[in-house]
Scaffold this motif. Structure first.
Motif, PDB file in Angstrom:
ATOM      1  N   TYR A  37       0.814  -1.203   0.000  1.00  0.00           N
ATOM      2  CA  TYR A  37       0.000   0.000   0.000  1.00  0.00           C
ATOM      3  C   TYR A  37       0.855   1.265   0.000  1.00  0.00           C
ATOM      4  CZ  TYR A  37       1.154  -0.570   4.933  1.00  0.00           C
ATOM      5  OH  TYR A  37       1.833  -0.778   6.103  1.00  0.00           O
ATOM      6  N   CYS A  38       2.175   1.106   0.103  1.00  0.00           N
ATOM      7  CA  CYS A  38       3.073   2.238   0.277  1.00  0.00           C
ATOM      8  C   CYS A  38       3.889   2.555  -0.967  1.00  0.00           C
ATOM      9  CB  CYS A  38       4.008   1.953   1.452  1.00  0.00           C
ATOM     10  SG  CYS A  38       5.110   3.307   1.882  1.00  0.00           S
ATOM     11  N   MET A  39       4.290   1.524  -1.700  1.00  0.00           N
ATOM     12  CA  MET A  39       5.113   1.746  -2.881  1.00  0.00           C
ATOM     13  C   MET A  39       4.934   0.614  -3.869  1.00  0.00           C
ATOM     14  SD  MET A  39       8.998   0.900  -1.514  1.00  0.00           S
ATOM     15  CE  MET A  39       9.031   2.243  -0.333  1.00  0.00           C
ATOM     16  N   ASP A  40       5.371   0.872  -5.100  1.00  0.00           N
ATOM     17  CA  ASP A  40       5.296  -0.157  -6.118  1.00  0.00           C
ATOM     18  C   ASP A  40       6.419  -1.168  -5.897  1.00  0.00           C
ATOM     19  OD1 ASP A  40       4.156  -1.388  -8.257  1.00  0.00           O
ATOM     20  OD2 ASP A  40       4.899  -0.012  -9.774  1.00  0.00           O
ATOM     21  N   GLU A  41       6.269  -2.349  -6.493  1.00  0.00           N
ATOM     22  CA  GLU A  41       7.272  -3.394  -6.287  1.00  0.00           C
ATOM     23  C   GLU A  41       8.621  -3.005  -6.874  1.00  0.00           C
ATOM     24  OE1 GLU A  41       7.657  -8.263  -6.629  1.00  0.00           O
ATOM     25  OE2 GLU A  41       6.020  -7.202  -7.650  1.00  0.00           O
ATOM     26  N   LYS A  42       8.601  -2.320  -8.004  1.00  0.00           N
ATOM     27  CA  LYS A  42       9.840  -1.881  -8.653  1.00  0.00           C
ATOM     28  C   LYS A  42       9.891  -0.357  -8.597  1.00  0.00           C
ATOM     29  CE  LYS A  42      10.060  -5.894 -11.738  1.00  0.00           C
ATOM     30  NZ  LYS A  42      10.112  -6.360 -13.148  1.00  0.00           N
ATOM     31  N   MET A  43      10.397   0.144  -7.478  1.00  0.00           N
ATOM     32  CA  MET A  43      10.426   1.581  -7.252  1.00  0.00           C
ATOM     33  C   MET A  43      11.654   2.223  -7.898  1.00  0.00           C
ATOM     34  SD  MET A  43       7.852   2.866  -5.571  1.00  0.00           S
ATOM     35  CE  MET A  43       8.527   4.406  -4.962  1.00  0.00           C
ATOM     36  N   THR A  44      11.477   3.446  -8.372  1.00  0.00           N
ATOM     37  CA  THR A  44      12.592   4.277  -8.798  1.00  0.00           C
ATOM     38  C   THR A  44      12.809   5.337  -7.732  1.00  0.00           C
ATOM     39  OG1 THR A  44      12.055   3.953 -11.132  1.00  0.00           O
ATOM     40  CG2 THR A  44      13.460   5.830 -10.577  1.00  0.00           C
ATOM     41  N   PHE A  45      13.961   5.282  -7.081  1.00  0.00           N
ATOM     42  CA  PHE A  45      14.218   6.203  -5.983  1.00  0.00           C
ATOM     43  C   PHE A  45      14.880   7.480  -6.485  1.00  0.00           C
ATOM     44  CE2 PHE A  45      14.133   1.991  -3.908  1.00  0.00           C
ATOM     45  CZ  PHE A  45      13.092   2.223  -3.036  1.00  0.00           C
ATOM     46  N   LEU A  46      14.839   8.507  -5.650  1.00  0.00           N
ATOM     47  CA  LEU A  46      15.354   9.815  -6.024  1.00  0.00           C
ATOM     48  C   LEU A  46      16.869   9.795  -6.189  1.00  0.00           C
ATOM     49  CD1 LEU A  46      13.299  11.964  -3.499  1.00  0.00           C
ATOM     50  CD2 LEU A  46      12.981  11.909  -5.983  1.00  0.00           C
ATOM     51  N   PRO A  47      17.395  10.526  -7.179  1.00  0.00           N
ATOM     52  CA  PRO A  47      18.846  10.693  -7.269  1.00  0.00           C
ATOM     53  C   PRO A  47      19.347  11.530  -6.088  1.00  0.00           C
ATOM     54  CG  PRO A  47      17.728  12.045  -8.908  1.00  0.00           C
ATOM     55  CD  PRO A  47      16.683  11.173  -8.283  1.00  0.00           C
ATOM     56  N   ARG A  48      20.593  11.321  -5.727  1.00  0.00           N
ATOM     57  CA  ARG A  48      21.137  11.950  -4.517  1.00  0.00           C
ATOM     58  C   ARG A  48      21.014  13.475  -4.523  1.00  0.00           C
ATOM     59  NH1 ARG A  48      24.194   9.695  -0.720  1.00  0.00           N
ATOM     60  NH2 ARG A  48      24.483   7.848  -2.020  1.00  0.00           N
ATOM     61  N   ASP A  49      21.185  14.115  -5.681  1.00  0.00           N
ATOM     62  CA  ASP A  49      21.179  15.580  -5.708  1.00  0.00           C
ATOM     63  C   ASP A  49      19.792  16.176  -5.475  1.00  0.00           C
ATOM     64  OD1 ASP A  49      20.041  14.864  -8.119  1.00  0.00           O
ATOM     65  OD2 ASP A  49      21.262  16.201  -9.350  1.00  0.00           O
ATOM     66  N   GLN A  50      18.745  15.351  -5.511  1.00  0.00           N
ATOM     67  CA  GLN A  50      17.395  15.832  -5.234  1.00  0.00           C
ATOM     68  C   GLN A  50      17.001  15.655  -3.760  1.00  0.00           C
ATOM     69  OE1 GLN A  50      14.276  14.615  -7.958  1.00  0.00           O
ATOM     70  NE2 GLN A  50      15.712  14.523  -9.670  1.00  0.00           N
ATOM     71  N   VAL A  51      17.865  14.990  -3.014  1.00  0.00           N
ATOM     72  CA  VAL A  51      17.583  14.694  -1.611  1.00  0.00           C
ATOM     73  C   VAL A  51      18.254  15.735  -0.719  1.00  0.00           C
ATOM     74  CG1 VAL A  51      17.994  13.021   0.235  1.00  0.00           C
ATOM     75  CG2 VAL A  51      17.311  12.236  -2.048  1.00  0.00           C
ATOM     76  N   MET A  52      17.535  16.227   0.273  1.00  0.00           N
ATOM     77  CA  MET A  52      18.127  17.175   1.208  1.00  0.00           C
ATOM     78  C   MET A  52      19.259  16.540   1.999  1.00  0.00           C
ATOM     79  SD  MET A  52      15.155  19.524   2.925  1.00  0.00           S
ATOM     80  CE  MET A  52      14.268  18.147   3.674  1.00  0.00           C
ATOM     81  N   SER A  53      20.249  17.353   2.329  1.00  0.00           N
ATOM     82  CA  SER A  53      21.308  16.891   3.217  1.00  0.00           C
ATOM     83  C   SER A  53      20.765  16.811   4.637  1.00  0.00           C
ATOM     84  CB  SER A  53      22.500  17.847   3.176  1.00  0.00           C
ATOM     85  OG  SER A  53      22.146  19.094   3.766  1.00  0.00           O
ATOM     86  N   LEU A  54      21.449  16.078   5.498  1.00  0.00           N
ATOM     87  CA  LEU A  54      21.039  16.009   6.899  1.00  0.00           C
ATOM     88  C   LEU A  54      21.096  17.388   7.542  1.00  0.00           C
ATOM     89  CD1 LEU A  54      22.817  12.710   8.023  1.00  0.00           C
ATOM     90  CD2 LEU A  54      20.427  13.012   7.331  1.00  0.00           C
ATOM     91  N   GLU A  55      22.050  18.205   7.121  1.00  0.00           N
ATOM     92  CA  GLU A  55      22.174  19.564   7.664  1.00  0.00           C
ATOM     93  C   GLU A  55      20.975  20.421   7.265  1.00  0.00           C
ATOM     94  OE1 GLU A  55      25.962  17.548   7.626  1.00  0.00           O
ATOM     95  OE2 GLU A  55      24.559  17.951   5.979  1.00  0.00           O
ATOM     96  N   GLU A  56      20.495  20.262   6.051  1.00  0.00           N
ATOM     97  CA  GLU A  56      19.317  21.018   5.612  1.00  0.00           C
ATOM     98  C   GLU A  56      18.067  20.570   6.358  1.00  0.00           C
ATOM     99  OE1 GLU A  56      20.607  22.087   1.000  1.00  0.00           O
ATOM    100  OE2 GLU A  56      19.771  20.109   1.473  1.00  0.00           O
ATOM    101  N   ILE A  57      17.931  19.277   6.592  1.00  0.00           N
ATOM    102  CA  ILE A  57      16.786  18.776   7.360  1.00  0.00           C
ATOM    103  C   ILE A  57      16.818  19.346   8.774  1.00  0.00           C
ATOM    104  CG2 ILE A  57      15.682  16.711   8.309  1.00  0.00           C
ATOM    105  CD1 ILE A  57      16.779  15.180   5.865  1.00  0.00           C
ATOM    106  N   HIS A  58      18.013  19.367   9.376  1.00  0.00           N
ATOM    107  CA  HIS A  58      18.150  19.912  10.733  1.00  0.00           C
ATOM    108  C   HIS A  58      17.788  21.391  10.763  1.00  0.00           C
ATOM    109  CE1 HIS A  58      20.278  21.687  14.217  1.00  0.00           C
ATOM    110  NE2 HIS A  58      19.917  20.568  14.807  1.00  0.00           N
ATOM    111  N   LEU A  59      18.196  22.162   9.745  1.00  0.00           N
ATOM    112  CA  LEU A  59      17.889  23.584   9.697  1.00  0.00           C
ATOM    113  C   LEU A  59      16.380  23.812   9.639  1.00  0.00           C
ATOM    114  CD1 LEU A  59      19.121  26.489   9.420  1.00  0.00           C
ATOM    115  CD2 LEU A  59      18.788  26.216   6.952  1.00  0.00           C
ATOM    116  N   ILE A  60      15.684  23.017   8.833  1.00  0.00           N
ATOM    117  CA  ILE A  60      14.230  23.154   8.740  1.00  0.00           C
ATOM    118  C   ILE A  60      13.580  22.796  10.069  1.00  0.00           C
ATOM    119  CG2 ILE A  60      12.155  22.226   7.632  1.00  0.00           C
ATOM    120  CD1 ILE A  60      13.838  21.890   5.072  1.00  0.00           C
TER     121      ILE A  60
END
Length: 337
Positions: A37-60
């Protein structure tokens, strides 16, 4: 073009007067399970440059807390599969003003990390568990090992986490016969459980959502056959409505986006791992916080002003239906569970 105020507000209040005090933040779209119910069996995950850094998550997270948010939940995907993520837990756990620091997980990594999470200040853990039957659990998760998850649950109990709750999505004809088994499981461990109606997020091929829809009222009736329920005064700041059993410390929660809309007192927003501020789970209203951070060299005051402005676009409610139609194209794993 809107002009940012020179004197920003210090609280997040939407156009309907609802004060935002709870933020759910995704730290990864990746997971070591593939729940149907959460994802397809063959998922395409985000490329690294589209993912926030841990530092950016902490800032938010810091910006939200400085604007009056007192509850943060880290989600995924599976949060604990992200490299070095415990450094983020340590940082957020130290934010002054944060009263409730939570984690949603599939439990697969808890045996390894429960003690460290407790030390970081995590006081509440939600663990997804939809079946106690090894074969059915494997079918629902496509990959998961039930024994590994149960060991993780017990490790969290042993670590002394303040509140532990299971989340179970009940699907008609799949796992609806296990409702009472799941209740007995939490009673034995004196932890809580919430039963969740499946949400129409993302196009899936594993089942027809209209055919597997099982309402909270159906679950409630099944439990009452064995354990009479009385309304609880517990309010954890989330969408669950809780009920007590007279002979147990465990509480039974229901999250009912279809049958009992919980939008009226919504105090929540979400942030995806791409940095999209989602103002409503069931709508596509979003603000690109990642771009704001990167365009302004991490200036937290600019970020806070954008957060305040964004609240004016928070919709009154979602409009999920039970006919199987997808209202939102993104998967739950990308939204943040």
């Amino acid at each position: 073009m809107k002009v940012l105020s020179a004197m920003p507000q210090t609280q997040l209040i939407d156009q309907f007067g609802r004060k935002i005090t709870y933020v759910r933040m995704s730290v990864t779209d990746r997971c070591d399970f593939r729940c149907v119910y959460c994802m397809d069996e063959k998922m395409t995950f985000l490329p690294r440059d589209q993912v926030m850094s841990l530092e950016e998550i902490h800032l938010i997270a810091r910006a939200f807390v400085e604007l009056g948010v007192n509850k943060i939940r880290l989600t995924g995907g599976e949060p604990l599969v992200r490299r070095d993520v415990l450094s983020l837990f340590d940082g957020i756990g130290k934010l002054a003003g944060l009263k409730d620091f939570c984690l949603t997980t599939n439990g697969s990594q808890l045996k390894k990390y429960a003690q460290q999470l407790k030390a970081s200040g995590v006081n509440r853990i939600n663990i997804s568990l939809d079946s106690l039957n090894p074969l059915l659990f494997k079918a629902l998760t496509r990959i998961g090992n039930i024994e590994q998850v149960i060991e993780g649950i017990d490790a969290a109990v042993d670590a002394g986490i303040e509140r532990i709750k299971l989340n179970a999505v009940i699907l008609k004809g799949r796992n609806d016969h296990e409702v009472l088994d799941l209740v007995d499981f939490v009673r034995d461990r004196e932890i809580d459980i919430s039963f969740i109606e499946e949400m129409p997020l993302g196009v899936i091929s594993s089942h027809n959502r209209a055919e597997t829809y099982y309402s909270s009222d159906d679950v409630f009736s099944a439990i009452e056959q064995r354990y009479p329920l009385s309304r609880s005064s517990l309010n954890t700041g989330g969408p669950s409505q809780y009920w007590n059993m007279a002979d147990s410390k465990s509480k039974i929660g229901f999250i009912s986006p279809h049958s009992h809309n919980f939008c009226g007192d919504c105090n929540r927003v979400r942030v995806t791992v791409e940095g999209e501020l989602l103002l409503c789970l069931g709508n596509e209203h979003a603000v690109d916080l990642k771009q704001i951070i990167r365009d302004n060299q991490g200036d937290i005051e600019v970020l806070k002003r954008h957060l305040v402005m964004a609240m004016g676009n928070k919709p009154k409610e979602h409009h999920f239906t039970v006919d199987g139609d997808v209202q939102v194209v993104r998967f739950m794993s990308m939204t943040g569970g």
